[in-house]
Scaffold this active site. Structure first.
Site, PDB file in Angstrom:
ATOM      1  N   CYS A   1      -6.970   4.243  54.913  1.00  0.00           N
ATOM      2  CA  CYS A   1      -7.024   2.928  54.287  1.00  0.00           C
ATOM      3  C   CYS A   1      -7.057   1.899  55.407  1.00  0.00           C
ATOM      4  CB  CYS A   1      -5.814   2.708  53.381  1.00  0.00           C
ATOM      5  SG  CYS A   1      -5.738   1.046  52.662  1.00  0.00           S
TER       6      CYS A   1
ATOM      7  N   GLY B   1      -4.541  -0.783  54.980  1.00  0.00           N
ATOM      8  CA  GLY B   1      -3.238  -0.140  55.159  1.00  0.00           C
ATOM      9  C   GLY B   1      -2.912   0.093  56.620  1.00  0.00           C
TER      10      GLY B   1
ATOM     11  N   GLU C   1      -2.964   4.554  47.812  1.00  0.00           N
ATOM     12  CA  GLU C   1      -3.741   3.355  47.522  1.00  0.00           C
ATOM     13  C   GLU C   1      -3.632   2.980  46.056  1.00  0.00           C
ATOM     14  OE1 GLU C   1      -7.490   2.144  49.071  1.00  0.00           O
ATOM     15  OE2 GLU C   1      -7.593   3.892  50.398  1.00  0.00           O
TER      16      GLU C   1
END
Length: 274
Positions: free
Chosen positions: A210, A213, A201
């Site tokens: 994440c 993500g 990150e």
């Protein structure tokens, strides 16, 4: 010295310090994020999240996110889910559809209840964007990556070698191709169809999960023919369910949120303006 009340929460291991700034003002949130996130000398976290009333009528509440290095993030899906749980279970709202203002727009949080307990939260992450062409970067023998913006920038690389996340992610975050730095995902499609992903990150380094993500990875997998529009993204700290909805192009992220503990900290602890 005055005290600031905080709550530590995590979404799939992605842990943040949450502060209701309607009750606890923080003069220097960037410095606070650096000091409090330190896992040896502070509270320990991936960053600091501020919960506030929304300044616009289109949203119910707002959030600001400061990474462990003090930089401000545009969006965090795991933090958004935790805020949904926080707002509902702490009695700040009775809504099960909460509009949350972020630096990347207003996101709708759907809280899923078991009685009065929020078991999971679905975040409408809106539509992905693709401002940067997919490209080879770094000259490090990497597979071709895919750039996806989920309100913040992600570069997704499909490879069997996902454990290069530390060494390679550190380099690619600062690659000249990404003038505002970038989140880097290393992903592998498993035999069961799930997508195992590790993430570096921007501003925090390796994290357990994440949310944006996971969304970017699911979109990249669909774009490259590795998966359909529904995926399970298995990260170090847990699994997120992602649907890239065909009707409106929105990405829906569903996963858990967990309280860890509440606490108080001196308002001036290790801050630059102490």
């Amino acid at each position: 010295m005055s005290k600031i009340k905080f709550t530590k929460m995590h979404g799939c291991g992605n842990d943040y310090i949450y502060v209701d700034v309607t009750q606890n003002a923080i003069a220097n949130p960037s410095a606070a994020a650096i000091a409090w996130s330190d896992r040896h000398k502070g509270i320990g976290s991936d960053g600091l999240v501020l919960i506030d009333k929304s300044p616009i009528p289109e949203a119910d509440f707002s959030m600001r996110i400061f990474n462990a290095d003090g930089s401000e993030a545009m969006m965090c899906g795991n933090a958004a889910r935790c805020i949904g749980k926080y707002l509902y279970e702490r009695g700040m709202t009775g809504k099960t559809a909460i509009r949350l203002l972020t630096l990347s727009g207003v996101k709708t949080l759907a809280v899923h209840l078991n009685g009065n307990i929020v078991e999971s939260v679905t975040v409408d992450m809106l539509a992905p964007a693709f401002e940067v062409d997919s490209q080879y970067v770094g000259g490090r023998g990497l597979d071709k990556g895919t750039f996806v913006s989920m309100g913040n920038p992600h570069y997704v690389i499909f490879t069997d070698h996902i454990d290069q996340v530390g060494d390679t992610g550190r380099v690619l975050e600062h690659h000249p191709a990404f003038p505002q730095r970038c989140n880097i995902e290393f992903a592998r499609v498993e035999s069961d169809g799930n997508i195992r992903t590790r993430v570096w990150e921007r501003g925090s380094g390796i994290t357990q999960a994440c949310g944006t993500g996971a969304c970017a990875t699911a979109v990249a997998a669909c774009l490259t023919g590795r998966a359909g529009r529904i995926s399970n993204i298995v990260m170090d700290g847990g699994t997120l369910h992602i649907e890239w909805r065909e009707t409106d192009n929105h990405v829906l992220m569903t996963g858990p949120a967990t309280f860890i503990f509440d606490g108080e900290i001196d308002a001036g602890f290790a801050l630059n303006d102490k």
